[in-house]
Write a protein that holds these residues in place. Structure first.
Motif, PDB file in Angstrom:
ATOM      1  N   LYS A 126      67.319  89.915  53.028  1.00 40.08           N
ATOM      2  CA  LYS A 126      67.216  88.500  53.364  1.00 40.08           C
ATOM      3  C   LYS A 126      65.779  88.128  53.723  1.00 40.08           C
ATOM      4  CE  LYS A 126      71.894  88.123  55.343  1.00 40.08           C
ATOM      5  NZ  LYS A 126      72.652  87.753  56.569  1.00 40.08           N
ATOM      6  N   THR A 127      65.456  86.861  53.523  1.00 43.41           N
ATOM      7  CA  THR A 127      64.179  86.337  53.988  1.00 43.41           C
ATOM      8  C   THR A 127      64.298  86.007  55.479  1.00 43.41           C
ATOM      9  OG1 THR A 127      64.814  84.060  53.447  1.00 43.41           O
ATOM     10  CG2 THR A 127      63.717  85.355  51.711  1.00 43.41           C
ATOM     11  N   ASN A 128      63.174  85.713  56.101  1.00 41.43           N
ATOM     12  CA  ASN A 128      63.200  85.359  57.525  1.00 41.43           C
ATOM     13  C   ASN A 128      64.067  84.138  57.785  1.00 41.43           C
ATOM     14  OD1 ASN A 128      61.496  87.477  57.965  1.00 41.43           O
ATOM     15  ND2 ASN A 128      59.811  86.275  58.807  1.00 41.43           N
ATOM     16  N   SER A 169      68.542  81.453  60.237  1.00 46.13           N
ATOM     17  CA  SER A 169      69.201  80.139  60.081  1.00 46.13           C
ATOM     18  C   SER A 169      70.604  80.223  59.515  1.00 46.13           C
ATOM     19  CB  SER A 169      68.348  79.234  59.177  1.00 46.13           C
ATOM     20  OG  SER A 169      68.249  79.785  57.865  1.00 46.13           O
ATOM     21  N   GLU A 170      71.030  81.390  59.045  1.00 51.05           N
ATOM     22  CA  GLU A 170      72.360  81.528  58.463  1.00 51.05           C
ATOM     23  C   GLU A 170      73.126  82.632  59.171  1.00 51.05           C
ATOM     24  OE1 GLU A 170      72.119  82.122  54.284  1.00 51.05           O
ATOM     25  OE2 GLU A 170      70.852  80.363  53.924  1.00 51.05           O
ATOM     26  N   ALA A 226      61.800  94.790  49.719  1.00 53.03           N
ATOM     27  CA  ALA A 226      61.520  95.112  51.121  1.00 53.03           C
ATOM     28  C   ALA A 226      61.326  96.612  51.315  1.00 53.03           C
ATOM     29  CB  ALA A 226      62.657  94.604  52.005  1.00 53.03           C
ATOM     30  N   TYR A 227      62.070  97.404  50.574  1.00 53.13           N
ATOM     31  CA  TYR A 227      61.927  98.864  50.692  1.00 53.13           C
ATOM     32  C   TYR A 227      60.591  99.321  50.105  1.00 53.13           C
ATOM     33  CZ  TYR A 227      66.824  98.960  52.041  1.00 53.13           C
ATOM     34  OH  TYR A 227      68.004  98.751  52.712  1.00 53.13           O
ATOM     35  N   ILE A 229      57.597  90.250  58.906  1.00 53.77           N
ATOM     36  CA  ILE A 229      58.526  90.190  57.784  1.00 53.77           C
ATOM     37  C   ILE A 229      59.707  91.077  58.150  1.00 53.77           C
ATOM     38  CG2 ILE A 229      58.816  90.464  55.294  1.00 53.77           C
ATOM     39  CD1 ILE A 229      56.692  88.420  56.122  1.00 53.77           C
ATOM     40  N   TRP A 230      60.751  90.455  58.635  1.00 51.24           N
ATOM     41  CA  TRP A 230      61.841  91.216  59.228  1.00 51.24           C
ATOM     42  C   TRP A 230      62.609  92.055  58.215  1.00 51.24           C
ATOM     43  CZ3 TRP A 230      62.230  92.362  64.098  1.00 51.24           C
ATOM     44  CH2 TRP A 230      61.637  91.539  65.052  1.00 51.24           C
TER      45      TRP A 230
END
Length: 282
Positions: A38-40, A45-46, A58-59, A245-246
């Motif tokens: 997921k994005t930040n 927000s969801e 991301a990996y 960047i979570w």
């Protein structure tokens, strides 16, 4: 309703409860895994568990690490820290436990009480004396402090656990070995160690988990970024970015959990047997 039907209904309720508990316990891990896609904005927000799309960027991006040090180095550091520490802890704790459980010597009771008393000391009290000793020995900024503590059996929990296990093994086995010409060390290696296998696996696995997850002690004893284990590297990755960047953090956290999960499933039979038998024989 027959007794057989009641038995099936009771088992069904038990399995339903166990499944619900398992889902609750595993949900944070599932959320962490799906958050790595997921994005930040999606994360904050969801409330949906599943991401809008699956991609493994991301990996790839998270593995690049920070300060020209990839997570290949950080994982290597973790294994160089954890594996020798676990092995040395098992060896030293076994030798000390064998001495307390099978030999009589002057001051044994007092020394064992001192050993037990150290179990109640919080790590923060021991931190300054240990740091002073390692500073004098010039072993800081390396993994040597962890190796030295393992070599000298500075983890009394494992010694106590193995003492209780050895006390549950009949002394007649030792006497039979001596009648066959075995010395004390040969008796330990040939007779007791095979019986100690569950307890040794439990001690090694627990030490592996505790050392692998430890954040505070590596933070104190290790200063160079190139020597950081994964626990410190994850925090460093968060501090190095202006905007975190979570999904990268979550991706590396998922990979960091994998060795522990794999090791537990490989050794769970010995681990559970060791914990159960140690508790019964104590």
């Amino acid at each position: 309703m027959t007794s057989k039907s009641k038995k099936y209904i009771k088992e069904a309720y038990s399995y339903i409860i166990l499944i619900l508990v398992a889902v609750i316990l595993c949900y944070p891990l599932l959320w962490m895994f799906f958050a790595s896609f997921k994005t930040n904005s999606e994360i904050f927000s969801e409330i949906n568990l599943f991401p809008r799309e699956f991609n493994f960027n991301a990996y790839r991006d998270g593995w690049k690490g920070v300060a020209n040090n990839t997570f290949t180095r950080f994982f290597s550091n973790s294994f160089l820290l954890v594996i020798p520490t676990a092995l040395l802890t098992v060896i030293s704790s076994t030798l000390v436990a064998y001495g307390f459980a099978r030999f009589e010597f002057k001051g044994k009771r007092i020394m064992f009480l001192v050993l037990l008393s150290t179990l109640m000391l919080p790590n923060s009290i021991l931190l300054i004396p240990r740091y002073s000793i390692f500073l004098t020995l010039n072993t800081l900024d390396s993994f040597s402090p962890f190796y030295l503590m393992a070599v000298f059996a500075c983890y009394p929990f494992f010694t106590y656990m193995l003492v209780q296990f050895i006390r549950g093994i009949p002394r007649e086995l030792d006497e039979s070995a001596r009648m066959d010409g075995c010395g004390s060390f040969r008796t330990l290696i040939s007779i007791l160690l095979p019986l100690l296998k569950p307890a040794l696996f439990s001690a090694g696995l627990l030490q592996f988990l505790w050392t692998y997850n430890d954040y505070f002690n590596p933070l104190i004893y290790v200063n160079s970024v190139k020597k950081f284990p994964v626990s410190l590297a994850l925090r460093l990755t968060m501090d190095a970015e202006t905007v975190i960047i979570w999904k990268n953090i979550m991706a590396m956290s998922c990979l960091a959990v994998l060795p522990v999960v794999i090791l537990f499933f490989l050794c769970q039979r010995y681990f559970i047997e060791g914990i159960a038998t140690t508790g019964l024989k104590g």
